[in-house]
Design an enzyme around this catalytic site. Structure first.
Site, mmCIF file in Angstrom:
data_model
loop_
_atom_site.group_PDB
_atom_site.id
_atom_site.type_symbol
_atom_site.label_atom_id
_atom_site.label_comp_id
_atom_site.label_asym_id
_atom_site.label_seq_id
_atom_site.Cartn_x
_atom_site.Cartn_y
_atom_site.Cartn_z
ATOM 1 C CG HIS A 70 -1.664 1.282 1.452
ATOM 2 N ND1 HIS A 70 -1.499 2.094 2.551
ATOM 3 C CD2 HIS A 70 -2.603 1.890 0.670
ATOM 4 C CE1 HIS A 70 -2.306 3.137 2.456
ATOM 5 N NE2 HIS A 70 -2.983 3.043 1.326
ATOM 6 C CB SER A 71 0.636 4.232 0.613
ATOM 7 O OG SER A 71 0.881 5.608 0.626
#
Length: 269
Positions: A70-71
């Protein structure tokens, strides 16, 4: 692998919904969660997690890995999959597609600002003073608002359980225990042609899920150009879902069916 200033708790709601025939290792990156901080006099950089991933592979004697990220870690998963295409079975990226491209002016301005900020944070660390402490509800509110309300108030507890400690000076209060130097982390400063070349080198099955209420963190044409290049890979899938940058944590039921379908296609029971 979790996002910037988050920790392994970011997958606490999603992991139980993923295929039960696979095991998952989720780490706190250095300076995050319960992991150690980098030594004094050093700085965090975006590419750190790429090298850490290779070290983990050596430690566990793994020839290949599958990545769910994620991210910040979705960026690094993209970079890792491009640099070591023969070492990745599959890659699932959540919300941030690639290293963002910024203007030359903003890069130079931001680097100067972050280097100065690093020195200020180092001086604070040398003082040995405890960070500001808050009541639990205040801590939740600060995390919620500090994420631009991307992390829901209810979901904050999953990150805070690895990201805060009781104050030694103020009973019933807590402080954020992550390394404050993360705020001045150094970042990728790449021309658009670099992530374009990286996209060409990713050959593994690759799923990317974009949250529609999250920003792109760069001009959208840069995103679209790399997305078009990735779509030349017949093993690439792109999906959009309603939700914030942390939709996988707040509403895991929105992304789990997409991820499970992808995993079961390439890593079946």
């Amino acid at each position: 692998m979790h996002g910037w200033q988050d920790n392994a708790g970011t997958f606490d709601t999603l992991a139980p919904l993923l295929p039960s025939h696979l095991s998952f290792l989720s780490i706190d990156a250095p300076g995050h969660g319960l992991s150690s901080w980098l030594p004094a006099g050093t700085s965090y950089h975006s590419i750190d997690l790429v090298l850490i991933t290779r070290r983990l592979m050596d430690d566990y004697n793994w020839d290949k890995i599958s990545i769910l990220a994620h991210s910040m870690s979705s960026i690094n998963g993209f970079v890792f999959s491009a640099l070591f295409p023969d070492k990745v079975d599959l890659f699932v990226g959540l919300d941030v597609l690639k290293p963002p491209v910024r203007s030359s002016r903003s890069i130079v301005d931001a680097l100067a600002e972050r280097l100065e900020s690093t020195l200020k944070l180092e001086r604070r660390l040398k003082s040995g003073s405890e960070p500001p402490a808050y009541e639990w509800d205040q801590l939740v509110t600060r995390l919620h608002e500090g994420s631009n309300k991307s992390v829901s108030l209810d979901a904050c507890k999953y990150l805070l359980q690895r990201n805060c400690r009781p104050s030694t000076h103020e009973p019933h209060k807590y402080y954020f225990s992550r390394d404050n130097r993360l705020k001045s982390s150094l970042f990728y400063t790449l021309h658009q042609e670099v992530p374009m070349e990286m996209a060409r080198r990713i050959k593994c099955p690759h799923l990317f899920i974009k949250a529609l209420q999250a920003p792109y963190y760069e001009r959208k044409e840069y995103f679209d150009e790399v997305l078009a290049e990735l779509q030349q890979n017949p093993l690439f899938e792109f999906h959009e879902v309603e939700g914030t940058h942390h939709v996988h944590l707040n509403e895991p039921e929105k992304v789990a069916p997409i991820i499970n379908s992808f995993i079961n296609k390439y890593r079946p029971l």
